[in-house]
Design a protein around this motif. Structure first.
Motif, short mmCIF file in Angstrom:
data_model
loop_
_atom_site.label_atom_id
_atom_site.label_comp_id
_atom_site.label_asym_id
_atom_site.label_seq_id
_atom_site.Cartn_x
_atom_site.Cartn_y
_atom_site.Cartn_z
N SER A 253 -15.73 -134.25 -34.63
CA SER A 253 -16.01 -133.08 -35.46
C SER A 253 -15.34 -133.26 -36.81
O SER A 253 -14.11 -133.40 -36.90
CB SER A 253 -15.48 -131.82 -34.77
OG SER A 253 -15.67 -130.70 -35.60
N LEU A 254 -16.14 -133.27 -37.87
CA LEU A 254 -15.61 -133.37 -39.23
C LEU A 254 -15.29 -131.97 -39.72
O LEU A 254 -16.15 -131.10 -39.78
CB LEU A 254 -16.63 -134.04 -40.16
CG LEU A 254 -16.18 -134.26 -41.59
CD1 LEU A 254 -15.08 -135.31 -41.66
CD2 LEU A 254 -17.37 -134.69 -42.45
N GLU A 255 -14.03 -131.75 -40.06
CA GLU A 255 -13.57 -130.45 -40.55
C GLU A 255 -13.18 -130.62 -42.02
O GLU A 255 -12.08 -131.08 -42.34
CB GLU A 255 -12.37 -129.99 -39.73
CG GLU A 255 -11.88 -128.61 -40.05
CD GLU A 255 -10.71 -128.22 -39.16
OE1 GLU A 255 -9.62 -128.00 -39.70
OE2 GLU A 255 -10.90 -128.16 -37.93
N SER A 256 -14.10 -130.28 -42.92
CA SER A 256 -13.90 -130.49 -44.35
C SER A 256 -13.35 -129.23 -45.02
O SER A 256 -13.78 -128.12 -44.72
CB SER A 256 -15.21 -130.88 -45.03
OG SER A 256 -15.65 -132.14 -44.57
N THR A 257 -12.42 -129.45 -45.93
CA THR A 257 -11.91 -128.39 -46.78
C THR A 257 -12.24 -128.76 -48.21
O THR A 257 -11.76 -129.77 -48.72
CB THR A 257 -10.38 -128.25 -46.62
OG1 THR A 257 -10.07 -127.97 -45.25
CG2 THR A 257 -9.84 -127.14 -47.51
N VAL A 258 -13.08 -127.95 -48.85
CA VAL A 258 -13.48 -128.18 -50.23
C VAL A 258 -12.55 -127.37 -51.14
O VAL A 258 -12.40 -126.17 -50.97
CB VAL A 258 -14.94 -127.74 -50.47
CG1 VAL A 258 -15.34 -127.99 -51.92
CG2 VAL A 258 -15.88 -128.47 -49.52
N ILE A 259 -11.92 -128.05 -52.09
CA ILE A 259 -11.08 -127.35 -53.05
C ILE A 259 -11.91 -127.04 -54.30
O ILE A 259 -13.04 -127.50 -54.44
CB ILE A 259 -9.81 -128.15 -53.41
CG1 ILE A 259 -10.14 -129.44 -54.19
CG2 ILE A 259 -9.01 -128.48 -52.14
CD1 ILE A 259 -8.94 -130.13 -54.81
N ASP A 260 -11.34 -126.25 -55.20
CA ASP A 260 -12.02 -125.95 -56.46
C ASP A 260 -12.15 -127.22 -57.30
O ASP A 260 -11.35 -128.16 -57.17
CB ASP A 260 -11.23 -124.91 -57.26
CG ASP A 260 -11.35 -123.52 -56.67
OD1 ASP A 260 -12.42 -123.19 -56.12
OD2 ASP A 260 -10.37 -122.77 -56.75
N ARG B 192 -18.26 -124.24 -55.31
CA ARG B 192 -17.43 -124.65 -54.18
C ARG B 192 -18.12 -124.23 -52.88
O ARG B 192 -18.13 -124.98 -51.90
CB ARG B 192 -16.06 -124.01 -54.31
CG ARG B 192 -15.11 -124.32 -53.19
CD ARG B 192 -13.78 -123.64 -53.43
NE ARG B 192 -12.86 -123.89 -52.35
CZ ARG B 192 -11.64 -123.41 -52.30
NH1 ARG B 192 -11.18 -122.66 -53.30
NH2 ARG B 192 -10.85 -123.66 -51.28
N SER B 193 -18.71 -123.06 -52.88
CA SER B 193 -19.42 -122.56 -51.70
C SER B 193 -20.60 -123.46 -51.34
O SER B 193 -20.83 -123.76 -50.15
CB SER B 193 -19.90 -121.13 -51.96
OG SER B 193 -20.69 -120.67 -50.91
N ALA C 215 -1.44 -130.52 -57.95
CA ALA C 215 -1.06 -129.45 -58.88
C ALA C 215 -1.72 -128.12 -58.50
O ALA C 215 -1.17 -127.05 -58.78
CB ALA C 215 -1.42 -129.85 -60.31
N ALA C 216 -2.88 -128.20 -57.86
CA ALA C 216 -3.60 -126.98 -57.43
C ALA C 216 -3.08 -126.46 -56.09
O ALA C 216 -3.59 -125.48 -55.57
CB ALA C 216 -5.09 -127.26 -57.35
N GLY C 217 -2.10 -127.16 -55.51
CA GLY C 217 -1.48 -126.68 -54.28
C GLY C 217 -1.89 -127.39 -53.01
O GLY C 217 -1.51 -126.97 -51.91
N VAL C 218 -2.65 -128.48 -53.11
CA VAL C 218 -3.06 -129.21 -51.91
C VAL C 218 -1.86 -129.96 -51.33
O VAL C 218 -1.12 -130.61 -52.06
CB VAL C 218 -4.20 -130.20 -52.23
CG1 VAL C 218 -4.49 -131.11 -51.05
CG2 VAL C 218 -5.46 -129.45 -52.65
N ASN C 219 -1.70 -129.85 -50.03
CA ASN C 219 -0.66 -130.58 -49.31
C ASN C 219 -1.36 -131.68 -48.52
O ASN C 219 -2.05 -131.39 -47.54
CB ASN C 219 0.10 -129.64 -48.38
CG ASN C 219 1.17 -130.34 -47.56
OD1 ASN C 219 1.30 -131.56 -47.60
ND2 ASN C 219 1.92 -129.57 -46.81
#
Length: 175
Positions: free
Chosen positions: A85-92, A51-52, A127-131
């Motif tokens: 500006s692209l602000e990405s959030t990578v989940i597991d 993920r990192s 299911a992993a909690g992403v909104n």
């Protein structure tokens, strides 16, 4: 536009629905991007980027060993002349309920059945909690930006991968 006039204002209702679904592309400011890496059910033991590492690829400020010419964020900034500006959030990584062969469908994933696999990835993210509301800055009910990473070799590389899968049995990543 191929719409029939129906009783009860159904034509107007359909036109309004189509208009409501139109989307303005975000070209300035911040674009929140949800990144969902998924692995096929038959890829659970395959090595995957962390993920990192995916976060560095998507969001690093400037070059890095993983992205020597800059990150995806850098590309958006440069292409927009510093205005987006692209602000990405990578989940597991999420594991699909489907194999690579099922998602590829013998057509490199270029068939409507692949949507089932993407829907499954979205369900796993929830299911992993992403909104999803966190990725809808313009509040129109549509995620502003989404990126999927998949396990396995990309079909666009052609040939047969080290696991013996031909390109038609893999996913064409950028279509």
């Amino acid at each position: 536009r191929g719409l029939r006039i129906n009783k009860g204002g159904q034509q107007q209702q359909r036109q309004q629905q189509q208009q409501d679904q139109r989307r303005t592309v975000i070209t300035t400011g911040t674009l929140k991007n949800l990144v969902i890496p998924f692995k096929f059910s038959d890829h659970t033991s395959r090595p995957l980027p962390s993920r990192s590492d995916l976060d560095i690829l998507m969001s690093n400020n400037g070059p890095n060993a993983l992205c020597p010419t800059g990150s995806v964020r850098d590309v958006y900034l440069e292409s927009s002349l510093g205005q987006l500006s692209l602000e990405s959030t990578v989940i597991d990584w999420v594991t699909l309920d489907y194999t690579q062969a099922q998602c590829a469908g013998g057509q490199s994933g270029l068939f409507t059945g692949f949507h089932t696999c993407l829907t499954n990835a979205l369900d796993k993210a929830v299911a992993a909690g992403v909104n999803f509301g966190d990725y809808d800055l313009d509040s129109n009910g549509i995620i502003d930006g989404i990126t999927f990473f998949h396990s396995g070799y990309a079909a666009e590389f052609g040939g047969t991968d080290q696991y013996g899968t031909s390109s038609s049995g893999r996913i064409w990543s950028h279509k």
